[in-house]
Scaffold this motif. Structure first.
Motif, mmCIF file in Angstrom:
data_model
loop_
_atom_site.group_PDB
_atom_site.id
_atom_site.type_symbol
_atom_site.label_atom_id
_atom_site.label_comp_id
_atom_site.label_asym_id
_atom_site.label_seq_id
_atom_site.Cartn_x
_atom_site.Cartn_y
_atom_site.Cartn_z
ATOM 1 N N UNK A 105 -12.785 7.675 -3.240
ATOM 2 C CA UNK A 105 -13.408 7.299 -4.509
ATOM 3 C C UNK A 105 -12.863 8.204 -5.607
ATOM 4 N N UNK A 106 -11.989 7.641 -6.445
ATOM 5 C CA UNK A 106 -11.354 8.413 -7.504
ATOM 6 C C UNK A 106 -11.145 7.531 -8.720
ATOM 7 N N UNK A 107 -11.296 8.104 -9.902
ATOM 8 C CA UNK A 107 -11.073 7.372 -11.145
ATOM 9 C C UNK A 107 -9.657 7.647 -11.626
ATOM 10 N N UNK A 108 -8.821 6.641 -11.592
ATOM 11 C CA UNK A 108 -7.444 6.775 -12.062
ATOM 12 C C UNK A 108 -7.279 5.993 -13.369
ATOM 13 N N UNK A 109 -7.381 4.677 -13.280
ATOM 14 C CA UNK A 109 -7.465 3.829 -14.456
ATOM 15 C C UNK A 109 -8.477 2.731 -14.164
ATOM 16 N N UNK A 110 -8.992 2.116 -15.200
ATOM 17 C CA UNK A 110 -10.013 1.083 -15.037
ATOM 18 C C UNK A 110 -9.377 -0.294 -15.174
ATOM 19 N N UNK A 111 -9.155 -0.967 -14.072
ATOM 20 C CA UNK A 111 -8.502 -2.275 -14.070
ATOM 21 C C UNK A 111 -9.563 -3.366 -14.187
ATOM 22 N N UNK A 112 -9.441 -4.214 -15.184
ATOM 23 C CA UNK A 112 -10.411 -5.288 -15.391
ATOM 24 C C UNK A 112 -9.728 -6.645 -15.524
ATOM 25 N N UNK A 113 -8.450 -6.711 -15.189
ATOM 26 C CA UNK A 113 -7.724 -7.974 -15.276
ATOM 27 C C UNK A 113 -7.674 -8.660 -13.911
ATOM 28 N N UNK A 114 -7.230 -9.920 -13.934
ATOM 29 C CA UNK A 114 -7.038 -10.652 -12.690
ATOM 30 C C UNK A 114 -8.323 -10.769 -11.874
ATOM 31 N N UNK A 115 -8.266 -10.455 -10.583
ATOM 32 C CA UNK A 115 -9.468 -10.570 -9.747
ATOM 33 C C UNK A 115 -10.572 -9.621 -10.175
ATOM 34 N N UNK A 116 -10.215 -8.536 -10.876
ATOM 35 C CA UNK A 116 -11.225 -7.579 -11.325
ATOM 36 C C UNK A 116 -12.005 -8.078 -12.539
ATOM 37 N N UNK A 117 -11.576 -9.200 -13.102
ATOM 38 C CA UNK A 117 -12.363 -9.844 -14.155
ATOM 39 C C UNK A 117 -13.387 -10.800 -13.557
ATOM 40 N N UNK A 118 -13.295 -11.025 -12.247
ATOM 41 C CA UNK A 118 -14.194 -11.968 -11.572
ATOM 42 C C UNK A 118 -15.288 -11.232 -10.808
ATOM 43 N N UNK A 119 -14.892 -10.189 -10.061
ATOM 44 C CA UNK A 119 -15.847 -9.309 -9.385
ATOM 45 C C UNK A 119 -15.361 -7.874 -9.523
ATOM 46 N N UNK B 13 0.834 -1.201 0.000
ATOM 47 C CA UNK B 13 0.000 0.000 0.000
ATOM 48 C C UNK B 13 0.868 1.250 0.000
ATOM 49 N N UNK B 14 1.903 1.260 0.842
ATOM 50 C CA UNK B 14 2.800 2.422 0.883
ATOM 51 C C UNK B 14 3.469 2.626 -0.471
ATOM 52 N N UNK B 15 4.009 1.554 -1.039
ATOM 53 C CA UNK B 15 4.709 1.658 -2.315
ATOM 54 C C UNK B 15 3.783 2.122 -3.437
ATOM 55 N N UNK B 16 2.599 1.517 -3.530
ATOM 56 C CA UNK B 16 1.678 1.866 -4.612
ATOM 57 C C UNK B 16 1.121 3.278 -4.450
ATOM 58 N N UNK B 17 0.995 3.734 -3.209
ATOM 59 C CA UNK B 17 0.540 5.103 -2.988
ATOM 60 C C UNK B 17 1.586 6.096 -3.468
ATOM 61 N N UNK B 18 2.860 5.774 -3.255
ATOM 62 C CA UNK B 18 3.944 6.650 -3.702
ATOM 63 C C UNK B 18 3.922 6.803 -5.219
ATOM 64 N N UNK B 19 3.665 5.710 -5.941
ATOM 65 C CA UNK B 19 3.793 5.739 -7.410
ATOM 66 C C UNK B 19 2.451 5.838 -8.131
ATOM 67 N N UNK B 20 1.349 6.044 -7.420
ATOM 68 C CA UNK B 20 0.034 5.959 -8.049
ATOM 69 C C UNK B 20 -0.181 7.063 -9.088
ATOM 70 N N UNK B 21 -1.092 6.775 -10.027
ATOM 71 C CA UNK B 21 -1.460 7.742 -11.054
ATOM 72 C C UNK B 21 -2.218 8.916 -10.439
ATOM 73 N N UNK B 22 -2.124 10.063 -11.083
ATOM 74 C CA UNK B 22 -2.966 11.201 -10.703
ATOM 75 C C UNK B 22 -4.409 10.872 -11.078
ATOM 76 N N UNK B 23 -5.394 11.342 -10.323
ATOM 77 C CA UNK B 23 -6.790 11.010 -10.628
ATOM 78 C C UNK B 23 -7.295 11.726 -11.869
#
Length: 231
Positions: free
Chosen positions: A134-148, A59-69
């Motif tokens: 709640x922010x739209x950054x990118x729409x991930x639909x792979x992996x677990x996001x293809x299931x729910x 979480x810390x790492x991904x927050x550092x590198x996350x996309x702008x909303x």
């Protein structure tokens, strides 16, 4: 406060909080190893805490590198709901607890380890789109996001249920219900901003359930691969 400034401020706060939690988790792991002779089911406890540390570090790492909303929810309610849903479970440590038997404690430990492992899987796919609000950054639909559509919340529910069972009481059960109500509201808020930002989200939502998985993962067409925002 504009959305860009809010995102920067939120990023700094999240990094500070979750880095602190990760450090505390590392300290608890050391204590678990040192006191293993005094801890029941210490192997399960250690596995759960190590998995928790990996999750917090991610979480810390991904927050550092996350996309702008690209878009964020307006109003105070989505922000308060996100904060409450993220941190209300901390009250578990001060609530009265019961004394479940060894079988229930093993079951609870398995739930916590499995739920945390699933959460790690989800945030790896979520990647640079991870956030609390709640922010739209990118729409991930792979992996677990293809299931729910909201696998991270589903995985966290498994972990939380394990924590509730481990210290069973009516108060912890009520807190779990409150927590899930907040998570459901977060899902609604996130889907509203997703639909407003990504035209392809409507088709995705028609084919993929919210939290109860189906046997057939979502397979988008060959048109531009969309990208789901943060849980």
């Amino acid at each position: 406060m504009n959305s860009r400034l809010e995102d920067v401020a939120g990023k700094g706060l999240m990094i500070s909080i979750f880095l602190y939690l990760a450090i505390m988790q590392a300290v608890s792991i050391i204590a678990t190893v040192q006191m293993r002779e005094q801890i029941d089911l210490w192997g399960f406890v250690l596995a759960s805490r190590v998995a928790g540390l990996v999750f917090l570090a991610l979480i810390v790492f991904l927050t550092v590198i996350r996309h702008a909303p690209k878009n964020v929810s307006s109003g105070i309610e989505p922000r308060l709901t996100a904060i409450a849903g993220t941190f209300c479970l901390m009250f578990l440590v001060v609530l009265p607890t019961g004394s479940p038997g060894i079988g229930l404690r093993i079951f609870a430990s398995c739930l916590m380890v499995a739920g945390t492992a699933l959460s790690i899987w989800c945030v790896i796919y979520l990647g640079r789109s991870f956030s609390i609000m709640a922010a739209a950054r990118q729409l991930v639909i792979q992996g677990p996001y293809a299931i729910v559509r909201h696998p991270l919340y589903a995985a966290e529910a498994v972990t939380t249920l394990g924590a509730v069972v481990a210290g069973w009481s009516i108060w912890s059960a009520l807190l779990f219900i409150l927590w899930w109500a907040l998570q459901y509201r977060r899902m609604v808020n996130e889907e509203r901003i997703l639909r407003a930002t990504f035209a392809e989200y409507e088709d995705y939502a028609r084919h993929v359930p919210m939290v109860i998985p189906t046997l057939t993962p979502y397979r988008p067409g060959t048109a531009a691969t969309p990208t789901l925002p943060a849980e």
